[in-house]
Design a protein around this motif. Structure first.
Motif, PDB file in Angstrom:
ATOM      1  N   GLU A  90       0.865  -1.191   0.000  1.00  0.00           N
ATOM      2  CA  GLU A  90       0.000   0.000   0.000  1.00  0.00           C
ATOM      3  C   GLU A  90       0.893   1.229   0.000  1.00  0.00           C
ATOM      4  N   ASP A  91       0.343   2.358  -0.429  1.00  0.00           N
ATOM      5  CA  ASP A  91       1.099   3.610  -0.376  1.00  0.00           C
ATOM      6  C   ASP A  91       0.206   4.737   0.096  1.00  0.00           C
ATOM      7  N   TYR A  92       0.848   5.820   0.551  1.00  0.00           N
ATOM      8  CA  TYR A  92       0.137   6.903   1.228  1.00  0.00           C
ATOM      9  C   TYR A  92       0.566   8.283   0.729  1.00  0.00           C
ATOM     10  N   ILE A  93      -0.418   9.176   0.612  1.00  0.00           N
ATOM     11  CA  ILE A  93      -0.189  10.607   0.529  1.00  0.00           C
ATOM     12  C   ILE A  93      -0.876  11.244   1.735  1.00  0.00           C
ATOM     13  N   HIS A  94      -0.680  12.556   1.940  1.00  0.00           N
ATOM     14  CA  HIS A  94      -1.241  13.181   3.140  1.00  0.00           C
ATOM     15  C   HIS A  94      -2.766  13.252   3.081  1.00  0.00           C
ATOM     16  N   SER A  95      -3.374  13.107   4.241  1.00  0.00           N
ATOM     17  CA  SER A  95      -4.837  13.022   4.343  1.00  0.00           C
ATOM     18  C   SER A  95      -5.556  14.307   3.956  1.00  0.00           C
ATOM     19  N   SER A  96      -4.844  15.432   3.915  1.00  0.00           N
ATOM     20  CA  SER A  96      -5.483  16.707   3.561  1.00  0.00           C
ATOM     21  C   SER A  96      -5.645  16.894   2.058  1.00  0.00           C
ATOM     22  N   LEU A  97      -5.019  16.037   1.263  1.00  0.00           N
ATOM     23  CA  LEU A  97      -4.976  16.245  -0.184  1.00  0.00           C
ATOM     24  C   LEU A  97      -6.178  15.636  -0.892  1.00  0.00           C
ATOM     25  N   SER A  98      -6.626  16.315  -1.934  1.00  0.00           N
ATOM     26  CA  SER A  98      -7.753  15.810  -2.720  1.00  0.00           C
ATOM     27  C   SER A  98      -7.263  14.799  -3.746  1.00  0.00           C
ATOM     28  N   ASP A  99      -8.202  14.027  -4.259  1.00  0.00           N
ATOM     29  CA  ASP A  99      -7.853  13.036  -5.281  1.00  0.00           C
ATOM     30  C   ASP A  99      -7.460  13.684  -6.604  1.00  0.00           C
ATOM     31  N   SER A 100      -7.749  14.968  -6.749  1.00  0.00           N
ATOM     32  CA  SER A 100      -7.396  15.679  -7.984  1.00  0.00           C
ATOM     33  C   SER A 100      -6.092  16.462  -7.856  1.00  0.00           C
ATOM     34  N   SER A 101      -5.398  16.336  -6.723  1.00  0.00           N
ATOM     35  CA  SER A 101      -4.150  17.063  -6.501  1.00  0.00           C
ATOM     36  C   SER A 101      -3.031  16.464  -7.338  1.00  0.00           C
ATOM     37  N   GLN A 102      -1.965  17.254  -7.533  1.00  0.00           N
ATOM     38  CA  GLN A 102      -0.798  16.752  -8.260  1.00  0.00           C
ATOM     39  C   GLN A 102      -0.156  15.572  -7.526  1.00  0.00           C
ATOM     40  N   THR A 103      -0.132  15.665  -6.197  1.00  0.00           N
ATOM     41  CA  THR A 103       0.446  14.572  -5.412  1.00  0.00           C
ATOM     42  C   THR A 103      -0.332  13.280  -5.617  1.00  0.00           C
ATOM     43  N   ALA A 104      -1.656  13.382  -5.695  1.00  0.00           N
ATOM     44  CA  ALA A 104      -2.482  12.195  -5.947  1.00  0.00           C
ATOM     45  C   ALA A 104      -2.229  11.638  -7.339  1.00  0.00           C
ATOM     46  N   ALA A 137       7.482  20.230   2.085  1.00  0.00           N
ATOM     47  CA  ALA A 137       6.985  21.344   1.267  1.00  0.00           C
ATOM     48  C   ALA A 137       6.696  20.912  -0.167  1.00  0.00           C
ATOM     49  N   MET A 138       7.099  19.716  -0.523  1.00  0.00           N
ATOM     50  CA  MET A 138       6.916  19.199  -1.880  1.00  0.00           C
ATOM     51  C   MET A 138       5.956  18.006  -1.843  1.00  0.00           C
ATOM     52  N   SER A 139       5.560  17.529  -3.018  1.00  0.00           N
ATOM     53  CA  SER A 139       4.762  16.307  -3.077  1.00  0.00           C
ATOM     54  C   SER A 139       5.539  15.169  -2.419  1.00  0.00           C
ATOM     55  N   ALA A 140       4.821  14.313  -1.696  1.00  0.00           N
ATOM     56  CA  ALA A 140       5.474  13.236  -0.966  1.00  0.00           C
ATOM     57  C   ALA A 140       4.637  11.963  -1.022  1.00  0.00           C
ATOM     58  N   LEU A 141       5.330  10.848  -1.054  1.00  0.00           N
ATOM     59  CA  LEU A 141       4.692   9.531  -1.066  1.00  0.00           C
ATOM     60  C   LEU A 141       5.438   8.620  -0.106  1.00  0.00           C
ATOM     61  N   LEU A 142       4.685   7.810   0.645  1.00  0.00           N
ATOM     62  CA  LEU A 142       5.262   6.794   1.507  1.00  0.00           C
ATOM     63  C   LEU A 142       4.765   5.439   1.025  1.00  0.00           C
ATOM     64  N   THR A 143       5.698   4.537   0.712  1.00  0.00           N
ATOM     65  CA  THR A 143       5.327   3.209   0.229  1.00  0.00           C
ATOM     66  C   THR A 143       5.583   2.175   1.323  1.00  0.00           C
ATOM     67  N   GLU A 144       4.645   1.256   1.479  1.00  0.00           N
ATOM     68  CA  GLU A 144       4.745   0.156   2.449  1.00  0.00           C
ATOM     69  C   GLU A 144       4.856  -1.147   1.658  1.00  0.00           C
ATOM     70  N   ASN A 145       6.074  -1.665   1.587  1.00  0.00           N
ATOM     71  CA  ASN A 145       6.395  -2.761   0.673  1.00  0.00           C
ATOM     72  C   ASN A 145       6.340  -4.112   1.359  1.00  0.00           C
ATOM     73  N   GLY A 146       5.139  -4.545   1.679  1.00  0.00           N
ATOM     74  CA  GLY A 146       4.942  -5.851   2.270  1.00  0.00           C
ATOM     75  C   GLY A 146       4.980  -5.838   3.789  1.00  0.00           C
ATOM     76  N   PHE A 147       4.498  -6.934   4.385  1.00  0.00           N
ATOM     77  CA  PHE A 147       4.446  -7.089   5.839  1.00  0.00           C
ATOM     78  C   PHE A 147       5.556  -8.035   6.287  1.00  0.00           C
ATOM     79  N   ILE A 148       6.472  -7.489   7.056  1.00  0.00           N
ATOM     80  CA  ILE A 148       7.674  -8.218   7.444  1.00  0.00           C
ATOM     81  C   ILE A 148       7.365  -9.396   8.364  1.00  0.00           C
ATOM     82  N   ASP A 149       6.220  -9.338   9.079  1.00  0.00           N
ATOM     83  CA  ASP A 149       5.859 -10.415   9.997  1.00  0.00           C
ATOM     84  C   ASP A 149       4.934 -11.438   9.349  1.00  0.00           C
ATOM     85  N   ASN A 150       4.711 -11.315   8.034  1.00  0.00           N
ATOM     86  CA  ASN A 150       3.921 -12.285   7.297  1.00  0.00           C
ATOM     87  C   ASN A 150       4.859 -13.220   6.536  1.00  0.00           C
TER      88      ASN A 150
END
Length: 266
Positions: A90-104, A137-150
């Motif tokens: 799964e991956d994440y952008i900030h919760s304040s951003l709309s789906d039409s934002s550049q970050t999205a 201050a810029m567009s940001a993305l956080l990626t979660e690459n699998g579950f280490i305890d699975n």
């Protein structure tokens, strides 16, 4: 394009733990591959890493550094943990951003390219109030690459070739999102297809025999890495990356899914 590349945790903070591995080590390896691919294959890309080794660094220090540097994009690499039963990407952008934002829009592209290669269950695109997404201050993305305890995900996380492939997926997303221009192949560079690397010569010979049965020429090339002898199976060498990638697909389709390309100057 200025990329701030942030492998999460590090040093005294191991991050998620499970199945004998630490998040801090897995994400650092992915990030190093990501940096190296961008540097070798694309023009006009500057990469600053929050850490390039195992050291402690605070969240505020990371985002302050990215902001001061004037990064165009902040990419934070992580893997997950829950209760052993959860799995996937799964991956994440900030919760304040709309789906039409550049970050999205960037997230859409990154998610598409990463899930195309990572062999993980797709848990979707999400939003959260994480520090590295909120304080940048810029567009940001956080990626979660699998579950280490699975158990399923951890088996992939432990694979060096899988970590390279996931790094390549992140690079593919960045190249699409930011219209990155590939470098012209250097005539002195050779792109070799590596179809396995073994401590035992007999295992390498077995791989060569299998490839031969599939109509793919290969041979064993022994190499010493960090004082240790490895028997590397080479299944082709090319003067252009495009031709190497085409042949890599042939090798993978034959069943050697962990095959990869190394570039070496002649």
């Amino acid at each position: 394009m200025k990329l701030y590349l942030d492998p999460g945790h590090g040093g005294s903070d191991p991050g998620a733990q499970g199945n004998g591995i630490n998040e801090k080590d897995i994400v650092l390896d992915i990030a190093r591959h990501l940096r190296d691919i961008l540097s070798s294959d694309y023009k006009n890309v500057d990469v600053m890493m929050s850490r390039s080794n195992d050291r402690t660094k605070g969240l505020q220090e990371r985002t302050n550094e990215a902001n001061s540097w004037g990064a165009d994009y902040y990419l934070s690499i992580h893997c997950n943990a829950f209760n052993g039963s959860a799995q996937g990407y799964e991956d994440y952008i900030h919760s304040s951003l709309s789906d039409s934002s550049q970050t999205a829009a960037y997230q859409d592209i990154m998610h598409d390219e990463i899930t195309n290669v990572n062999e993980l269950r797709n848990r979707g695109q999400k939003k959260a109030n994480f520090h590295v997404l909120r304080e940048t201050a810029m567009s940001a993305l956080l990626t979660e690459n699998g579950f280490i305890d699975n158990e399923h995900d951890a088996a992939l996380l432990k694979s060096p070739s899988w970590r390279r492939e996931v790094a390549q997926g992140h690079v593919n997303g960045l190249a699409r999102a930011f219209n990155l221009e590939r470098k012209q192949d250097d005539p002195s560079t050779i792109f070799r297809i590596i179809a396995g690397s073994f401590e035992a010569r007999a295992n390498a010979n077995e791989r060569v025999a299998f490839l031969s049965s599939e109509g793919i020429d290969a041979f064993v090339d022994s190499i010493t890495i960090s004082g240790k002898l490895w028997h590397r199976v080479q299944a082709g060498a090319f003067s252009t990356r495009e031709n190497a990638e085409n042949h890599l697909n042939t090798v993978k389709n034959a069943g050697i899914e962990d095959a990869y390309i190394v570039s070496e100057s002649s």
